[in-house]
Design an enzyme around this catalytic site. Structure first.
Site, PDB file in Angstrom:
ATOM      1  N   GLN A  17       0.849  -1.201   0.000  1.00 11.92           N
ATOM      2  CA  GLN A  17       0.000   0.000   0.000  1.00 11.92           C
ATOM      3  C   GLN A  17       0.878   1.242   0.000  1.00 11.92           C
ATOM      4  OE1 GLN A  17      -3.292  -0.731   3.202  1.00 11.92           O
ATOM      5  NE2 GLN A  17      -1.613  -2.125   3.615  1.00 11.92           N
ATOM      6  N   ASP A  61       6.040   4.859  -1.203  1.00  7.28           N
ATOM      7  CA  ASP A  61       7.499   5.046  -1.247  1.00  7.28           C
ATOM      8  C   ASP A  61       8.087   3.997  -2.195  1.00  7.28           C
ATOM      9  OD1 ASP A  61       8.192   2.575   0.113  1.00  7.28           O
ATOM     10  OD2 ASP A  61       7.700   3.506   2.026  1.00  7.28           O
ATOM     11  N   HIS A  83      -1.602   1.510  -4.066  1.00  7.54           N
ATOM     12  CA  HIS A  83      -1.926   2.929  -3.882  1.00  7.54           C
ATOM     13  C   HIS A  83      -1.038   3.843  -4.719  1.00  7.54           C
ATOM     14  CE1 HIS A  83      -4.080   1.991   0.200  1.00  7.54           C
ATOM     15  NE2 HIS A  83      -4.777   1.633  -0.845  1.00  7.54           N
ATOM     16  N   CYS A 113      -1.622  10.535 -16.638  1.00  3.53           N
ATOM     17  CA  CYS A 113      -2.473  11.463 -17.365  1.00  3.53           C
ATOM     18  C   CYS A 113      -3.929  11.150 -17.041  1.00  3.53           C
ATOM     19  CB  CYS A 113      -2.223  11.353 -18.872  1.00  3.53           C
ATOM     20  SG  CYS A 113      -3.360  12.385 -19.809  1.00  3.53           S
ATOM     21  N   CYS A 124      -5.702  10.307 -20.758  1.00  8.37           N
ATOM     22  CA  CYS A 124      -5.452   9.089 -21.544  1.00  8.37           C
ATOM     23  C   CYS A 124      -4.832   7.971 -20.709  1.00  8.37           C
ATOM     24  CB  CYS A 124      -4.549   9.395 -22.748  1.00  8.37           C
ATOM     25  SG  CYS A 124      -2.823   9.671 -22.327  1.00  8.37           S
ATOM     26  N   CYS A 168       0.511  16.207 -20.612  1.00  8.37           N
ATOM     27  CA  CYS A 168       0.880  14.847 -21.016  1.00  8.37           C
ATOM     28  C   CYS A 168       1.588  14.883 -22.377  1.00  8.37           C
ATOM     29  CB  CYS A 168      -0.384  13.985 -21.096  1.00  8.37           C
ATOM     30  SG  CYS A 168      -0.106  12.376 -21.837  1.00  8.37           S
ATOM     31  N   GLY A 189       3.236  -4.529   8.972  1.00  9.57           N
ATOM     32  CA  GLY A 189       3.130  -3.086   9.207  1.00  9.57           C
ATOM     33  C   GLY A 189       1.939  -2.392   8.582  1.00  9.57           C
ATOM     34  N   ASN A 213       3.732  -6.902  13.509  1.00 14.42           N
ATOM     35  CA  ASN A 213       3.290  -5.555  13.877  1.00 14.42           C
ATOM     36  C   ASN A 213       3.567  -5.383  15.372  1.00 14.42           C
ATOM     37  OD1 ASN A 213       1.569  -3.160  14.388  1.00 14.42           O
ATOM     38  ND2 ASN A 213       0.690  -3.633  12.385  1.00 14.42           N
ATOM     39  N   ALA A 251       9.106  -4.317  12.239  1.00 15.36           N
ATOM     40  CA  ALA A 251       9.342  -5.089  11.018  1.00 15.36           C
ATOM     41  C   ALA A 251      10.820  -5.434  10.812  1.00 15.36           C
ATOM     42  CB  ALA A 251       8.815  -4.310   9.822  1.00 15.36           C
TER      43      ALA A 251
END
Ligand code: OAD
Length: 274
Positions: free
Chosen positions: A106, A109, A124, A132, A135, A174, A214, A240, A258
């Site tokens: 998710q 980075d 994500h 764009c 398109c 674009c 995490g 976690n 982690a």
């Protein structure tokens, strides 16, 4: 850290050909990137209803451009400055060894990629890509461009006009169709990228072991991934420092950070396999 679940997790991972990881912001916490929820998290300082939606961000842009610049600058800088930690590196090593099939993340980075993971499914989006709106054409940004953007946003006093100019510099038209572009990240209310979502569902349904690292498990549809794996007969292992809504689903819960837990887990997996 309890010994028994960790030894059991190592034995499950060492003996499967079907390991998939599902990661959230917590995996990058030891790399210095703030997670979203909890005290001091990004959403604690920048309320998600104002900073987590495009509509909210536009309103903030008009009212408080300095805050928007600070928000974007923090995300960019923390992602660019961070280095992969032992958890990212262990996953990449398992991919190289053929133990790990994919990482469903998710996170926007780029630490899984920088650690060397090639099979990263990004639910994500990603900080280093533009999309764009018209398109759908996607373009990767290099680190120099991202650093340049972060610098433009770091002015002590930034007004609407300067912020607009800084945004326009990177969100140029674009090159394919001349349409409008936006960062290729998912805001609240956006649909997930459908190719990534299909790939993630397939990977989760076909895995034998899902290693959940995490994530608070609060944001849907991504948080459905563990349930999909479980329903298909997969074993769930969660790492976690705190229990989450996913913990009751987990076959093994490894309490801890982690990087620390993964380092020990990787060590035990290696010693079982050799
Ligand atoms: P959260 O901030 O909701 O949760 C982070 C999780 O990481 C929590 O369960 C923490 O207990 C755990 N954690 C903290 N430090 C850790 C460490 N060192 N090692 C392991 N775990 C640790 O982040 P996510 O679950 O990733 O979406 O959030 C999901 C989504 O909500 C994000 O992708 C983002 C956000 O809104 C969008 O913006 C669409």
């Amino acid at each position: 850290m309890e010994r028994k679940p960790l030894a059991e997790a190592a034995s499950q991972i060492a003996s499967t050909q079907g390991l998939v990881a599902f990661t959230g912001a917590g995996i990058s916490e030891e790399s210095g990137i703030a997670s979203f929820r909890g005290r001091g998290g990004l959403w604690d300082r920048y309320p998600p209803e104002r900073f987590g939606t495009l509509r909210g961000l536009m309103a903030e842009f008009l009212l408080r451009p300095q805050r928007v610049a600070g928000f974007l600058q923090e995300i960019l800088t923390s992602c660019l400055e961070a280095e992969p930690n032992p958890a990212h590196l262990a996953l990449a090593q398992w991919e190289t060894e053929g133990v790990l099939r994919a990482v469903i993340t998710q996170n926007i980075d780029i630490l899984h990629e920088r650690a060397g993971c090639n099979k990263t499914i990004k639910l994500h989006g990603s900080i280093d890509r533009l999309r764009c709106v018209d398109c759908g054409f996607k373009q990767d940004l290099d680190e120099t461009q991202l650093w340049g953007w972060a610098r433009d946003l770091s002015l002590e006093r930034i007004g609407r006009r300067q912020l607009w100019r800084a945004l326009q510099k990177i969100l140029s038209a674009c090159p394919y169709c001349g349409g409008r572009r936006r960062p290729d990240v998912v805001f609240f209310g956006d649909l997930l990228p459908q190719d990534a979502w299909m790939e993630a569902q397939q990977a989760a349904s076909l895995c034998q072991v899902l290693l959940v690292i995490g994530t608070s498990g609060l944001v849907y549809p991504a948080a459905d991934i563990p349930m999909l794996a479980k329903k298909a007969g997969g074993i769930l292992i969660e790492i976690n420092p705190e229990p989450t809504p996913l913990t009751p689903l987990a076959d093994l819960y490894l309490e801890g950070k982690a990087g620390e837990v993964m380092q020990e887990l990787a060590r035990q997996v290696t010693s079982i396999r050799h």
